[in-house]
Design an enzyme around this catalytic site. Structure first.
Site, PDB file in Angstrom:
ATOM      1  N   ASP B 110       0.774  -1.180  -0.165  1.00  0.00           N
ATOM      2  CA  ASP B 110       0.029  -0.135   0.013  1.00  0.00           C
ATOM      3  C   ASP B 110       0.912   1.379  -0.076  1.00  0.00           C
ATOM      4  OD1 ASP B 110       1.108  -0.554   2.563  1.00  0.00           O
ATOM      5  OD2 ASP B 110      -0.872  -0.001   3.547  1.00  0.00           O
ATOM      6  N   ASP B 113       7.836   3.360   2.784  1.00  0.00           N
ATOM      7  CA  ASP B 113       8.431   4.695   3.413  1.00  0.00           C
ATOM      8  C   ASP B 113       9.763   4.278   3.731  1.00  0.00           C
ATOM      9  OD1 ASP B 113       7.801   3.306   6.066  1.00  0.00           O
ATOM     10  OD2 ASP B 113       5.863   4.454   6.224  1.00  0.00           O
ATOM     11  N   LEU B 118       9.932  -3.966   3.122  1.00  0.00           N
ATOM     12  CA  LEU B 118       9.807  -4.273   1.980  1.00  0.00           C
ATOM     13  C   LEU B 118      11.062  -4.884   1.525  1.00  0.00           C
ATOM     14  CD1 LEU B 118       8.487  -4.638  -0.937  1.00  0.00           C
ATOM     15  CD2 LEU B 118       9.612  -2.275  -1.544  1.00  0.00           C
TER      16      LEU B 118
END
Lengths: 118, 186
Positions: B110, B113, B118
């Site tokens: 979604d 940052d 990830l």
């Protein structure tokens, strides 16, 4: 140089630095604290008269991190130092993490207690 | 630097600005879907979308329907950082159910940052032997990036506002909003 989080309650000057270290630990990202000092200015004898020591170094990402305070005067001074550092050491990656950004980063994990801000 | 001490309060955020309305999101999702189609149309093995729960679930549902290729959908979930908590570590709390070996894997987020979650996820998925491994995020916030992440598809670059809606939550709520909004806490 400091490389562990839980045994350094006396090493961090700010809670934000300790919290950031915990955040990095959570993701298994190794770090060192105030491990490298960069000379920014020398006098005519070559003696370092101004230097900058970023708060964290992340070896995995080859990245220095400087956390800032909320005080604008300090932010301005740090920004100036980082600009000079980038000019003198263009191959060194350094990122300034502003207080407002850092707070938002942690905010998504829970409610920041503004009343305890310093 | 301000102390970043946390307490979980029951404050309700109020929407200060709709950052991305439903139409803008729908248009962009279709564009990304089309790009994915083009990039993967000549692949000889299956494309598996791996959505990160819970935030990417809405994005995944819409994006999947914007791709006119044979595609599978899988989900992963990561443990969540709790500020102030010591001796915790990121881990997969839900792993994929597909065998990813030899498959083309596209991770759906979604928002990215710091890139740390990830980055962690990509390392785990890479160990499963996919034919290719890329990332796609609806929202990208590079101002907070710490870890370089190979994001192949990015929907929108966003600033430092706290965002809710279209999968993004505040304390588990507001994911069902059809738009992405910046909020303030009164």
């Amino acid at each position: 140089m400091v490389e562990a989080t839980e045994d350094l309650s006396e090493r961090f000057a700010h809670e934000s630095e300790r919290e950031f270290a915990r955040f990095l630990d959570f993701y298994g990202v190794g770090w060192t604290f105030e491990s490298t000092c960069f000379a920014l200015k020398r006098d005519e004898t070559g003696r370092v008269v101004e230097s900058f020591t970023p708060d964290f170094f992340l070896p995995k990402f080859d990245l220095f991190i400087e956390l800032t305070t909320m005080k604008q005067s300090l932010v301005t001074r740090k920004n100036s130092k980082i600009r000079r550092m980038r000019a003198l050491y263009p191959d060194v990656r350094v990122k300034i993490l502003y207080a407002r950004d850092y707070k938002k980063l942690l905010f998504k994990f829970g409610r920041l207690n503004e009343s305890r801000a310093s | 630097m301000s102390h970043a001490l946390l307490e979980h309060e029951s404050l309700e955020p109020s929407v200060s600005e709709v950052v991305l309305d439903a139409a803008a999101i729908a248009t962009r999702v279709k564009e990304i879907g089309r790009r994915i189609e083009l990039d993967y149309s000549r692949c000889d093995s299956e494309l598996v979308l791996v959505a990160v729960l819970t935030g990417a679930s809405i994005f995944a549902a819409d994006l999947m329907r914007a791709i006119s290729l044979p595609v599978s959908l899988d989900f992963v979930a990561l443990s969540r950082y709790a500020p102030g908590q010591v001796r915790s570590e990121v881990r997969l709390v839900r792993d994929v159910s597909h065998n990813l070996e030899g498959k083309h894997v596209l991770v759906l987020e979604d928002i990215v940052d710091t890139g740390l979650s990830l980055n962690f996820l990509l390392e785990i998925l890479a160990s499963k032997g996919p034919a290719s491994l890329h990332a796609c995020t609806l929202l990208n916030r590079p101002s907070l990036r710490l870890a370089e992440c190979p994001i192949r598809y990015s929907g929108f670059e966003v600033g430092d506002e706290f965002l809710i809606g279209y999968g993004l939550d505040y304390q588990g709520r507001h994911r069902n909003l059809p738009y992405v909004a910046a909020v303030q806490f009164d």
